[in-house]
Enzyme design. Sequence first.
Site, PDB file in Angstrom:
ATOM      1  N   ALA A  45       3.029  -0.778   4.779  1.00  0.00           N
ATOM      2  CA  ALA A  45       2.522  -0.843   6.359  1.00  0.00           C
ATOM      3  C   ALA A  45       2.073  -2.422   6.745  1.00  0.00           C
ATOM      4  O   ALA A  45       2.006  -2.605   7.859  1.00  0.00           O
ATOM      5  CB  ALA A  45       1.349  -0.070   6.560  1.00  0.00           C
ATOM      6  N   ASN A  57       8.013  -5.600  -0.856  1.00  0.00           N
ATOM      7  CA  ASN A  57       8.017  -4.459   0.124  1.00  0.00           C
ATOM      8  C   ASN A  57       6.493  -4.552   0.402  1.00  0.00           C
ATOM      9  O   ASN A  57       5.668  -3.888  -0.157  1.00  0.00           O
ATOM     10  CB  ASN A  57       8.351  -3.159  -0.448  1.00  0.00           C
ATOM     11  CG  ASN A  57       8.367  -2.114   0.544  1.00  0.00           C
ATOM     12  OD1 ASN A  57       7.559  -2.213   1.706  1.00  0.00           O
ATOM     13  ND2 ASN A  57       9.012  -0.922  -0.025  1.00  0.00           N
ATOM     14  N   ARG A  90       4.603  11.190  -2.361  1.00  0.00           N
ATOM     15  CA  ARG A  90       4.528  11.323  -1.241  1.00  0.00           C
ATOM     16  C   ARG A  90       5.734  11.269  -0.303  1.00  0.00           C
ATOM     17  O   ARG A  90       6.910  10.661  -0.455  1.00  0.00           O
ATOM     18  CB  ARG A  90       3.776   9.951  -0.511  1.00  0.00           C
ATOM     19  CG  ARG A  90       4.626   8.710  -0.588  1.00  0.00           C
ATOM     20  CD  ARG A  90       3.771   7.325  -0.392  1.00  0.00           C
ATOM     21  NE  ARG A  90       3.955   7.306   1.144  1.00  0.00           N
ATOM     22  CZ  ARG A  90       4.227   6.070   1.887  1.00  0.00           C
ATOM     23  NH1 ARG A  90       4.158   5.089   1.165  1.00  0.00           N
ATOM     24  NH2 ARG A  90       3.926   6.147   3.287  1.00  0.00           N
ATOM     25  N   TYR A 130      10.790   9.071   1.135  1.00  0.00           N
ATOM     26  CA  TYR A 130      11.030   7.993   0.275  1.00  0.00           C
ATOM     27  C   TYR A 130      11.710   8.550  -0.962  1.00  0.00           C
ATOM     28  O   TYR A 130      11.582   7.818  -2.095  1.00  0.00           O
ATOM     29  CB  TYR A 130       9.510   7.703  -0.202  1.00  0.00           C
ATOM     30  CG  TYR A 130       8.815   6.849   1.083  1.00  0.00           C
ATOM     31  CD1 TYR A 130       9.068   5.717   1.510  1.00  0.00           C
ATOM     32  CD2 TYR A 130       8.038   7.714   1.777  1.00  0.00           C
ATOM     33  CE1 TYR A 130       8.471   4.975   2.593  1.00  0.00           C
ATOM     34  CE2 TYR A 130       7.155   7.168   2.989  1.00  0.00           C
ATOM     35  CZ  TYR A 130       7.661   5.768   3.162  1.00  0.00           C
ATOM     36  OH  TYR A 130       6.939   5.141   4.478  1.00  0.00           O
ATOM     37  N   PRO A 146       0.905  -1.311   0.149  1.00  0.00           N
ATOM     38  CA  PRO A 146       0.159  -0.156   0.073  1.00  0.00           C
ATOM     39  C   PRO A 146       0.929   1.466   0.047  1.00  0.00           C
ATOM     40  O   PRO A 146       1.830   1.170   0.463  1.00  0.00           O
ATOM     41  CB  PRO A 146      -0.726   0.007   1.160  1.00  0.00           C
ATOM     42  CG  PRO A 146      -0.277  -1.241   2.211  1.00  0.00           C
ATOM     43  CD  PRO A 146       0.576  -2.152   1.190  1.00  0.00           C
ATOM     44  N   ASN A 147       0.554   2.302  -0.735  1.00  0.00           N
ATOM     45  CA  ASN A 147       0.656   3.519  -0.841  1.00  0.00           C
ATOM     46  C   ASN A 147       2.134   3.753  -1.560  1.00  0.00           C
ATOM     47  O   ASN A 147       2.602   4.718  -1.840  1.00  0.00           O
ATOM     48  CB  ASN A 147       1.113   4.106   0.514  1.00  0.00           C
ATOM     49  CG  ASN A 147      -0.411   4.187   1.152  1.00  0.00           C
ATOM     50  OD1 ASN A 147      -1.433   4.711   0.631  1.00  0.00           O
ATOM     51  ND2 ASN A 147      -0.563   3.682   2.494  1.00  0.00           N
ATOM     52  N   GLU A 178      12.268  -9.598   2.151  1.00  0.00           N
ATOM     53  CA  GLU A 178      11.599  -8.316   2.572  1.00  0.00           C
ATOM     54  C   GLU A 178      12.528  -7.080   2.307  1.00  0.00           C
ATOM     55  O   GLU A 178      13.652  -7.233   2.909  1.00  0.00           O
ATOM     56  CB  GLU A 178      11.355  -8.370   4.088  1.00  0.00           C
ATOM     57  CG  GLU A 178      10.445  -7.330   4.734  1.00  0.00           C
ATOM     58  CD  GLU A 178      10.533  -7.507   6.236  1.00  0.00           C
ATOM     59  OE1 GLU A 178      10.387  -6.439   6.945  1.00  0.00           O
ATOM     60  OE2 GLU A 178      10.240  -8.732   6.699  1.00  0.00           O
ATOM     61  N   ARG A 234      12.510   4.743  12.606  1.00  0.00           N
ATOM     62  CA  ARG A 234      11.178   5.618  12.537  1.00  0.00           C
ATOM     63  C   ARG A 234      10.313   5.238  13.605  1.00  0.00           C
ATOM     64  O   ARG A 234      10.784   4.878  14.707  1.00  0.00           O
ATOM     65  CB  ARG A 234      10.524   5.163  11.277  1.00  0.00           C
ATOM     66  CG  ARG A 234      11.374   5.623  10.028  1.00  0.00           C
ATOM     67  CD  ARG A 234      10.735   5.169   8.684  1.00  0.00           C
ATOM     68  NE  ARG A 234       9.274   6.083   8.484  1.00  0.00           N
ATOM     69  CZ  ARG A 234       8.512   5.699   7.744  1.00  0.00           C
ATOM     70  NH1 ARG A 234       8.477   4.884   6.648  1.00  0.00           N
ATOM     71  NH2 ARG A 234       7.286   6.372   7.469  1.00  0.00           N
ATOM     72  N   HIS A 262      12.664  -2.522   2.540  1.00  0.00           N
ATOM     73  CA  HIS A 262      12.002  -1.258   2.943  1.00  0.00           C
ATOM     74  C   HIS A 262      12.895  -0.205   2.300  1.00  0.00           C
ATOM     75  O   HIS A 262      14.368  -0.435   2.512  1.00  0.00           O
ATOM     76  CB  HIS A 262      11.797  -1.276   4.335  1.00  0.00           C
ATOM     77  CG  HIS A 262      10.934  -2.109   5.063  1.00  0.00           C
ATOM     78  ND1 HIS A 262       9.558  -2.186   4.678  1.00  0.00           N
ATOM     79  CD2 HIS A 262      11.316  -3.435   5.434  1.00  0.00           C
ATOM     80  CE1 HIS A 262       9.062  -3.197   5.596  1.00  0.00           C
ATOM     81  NE2 HIS A 262       9.938  -4.188   5.674  1.00  0.00           N
TER      82      HIS A 262
END
Length: 138
Positions: A74, A71, A17, A22, A9-10, A95, A104, A97
């Site tokens: 969330a 990735n 964004r 990012y 998502p996103n 995985e 964070r 990121h």
Amino acid sequence: MKIQIINGPNLNLLGVREKSIYGDSDFATYFESLKVRFPEHELSYYQSNKEGELIDKLHEVGFDLDGIVLNAAAYTHTSIAIADAIAAIKTPVIEVHISNVHKREEFRHKSMIAANCKGVIAGFGLDSYRLAIEHLIG
């Protein structure tokens, strides 16, 4: 080798964004650069904002490909269902990121999927994907 990149998502909003986290590059442009960098390998890309669609994609490709770069965004921190999907398939999953999740918010420090993945790469920007592909191709 056949490698599937799956973004959650996103991540369709990369380049738009939260550029301070990012960056300002969109993923489609970056993906084209990966295909140029790894021309001898078949790279595919999929993105969805929906948890079930990500699980369906893992099921679809998780028995035939050589590797998956995931990735989960969330969903990394919340989805036992995605963790179970990774455990159920044969294809190794890495995985990734873009940001260093450990720098964070506290809730981002725990991955529900990491234990079922071959490894985790975080904090190298979009280059995290390249590093994952390089590991998969050995």
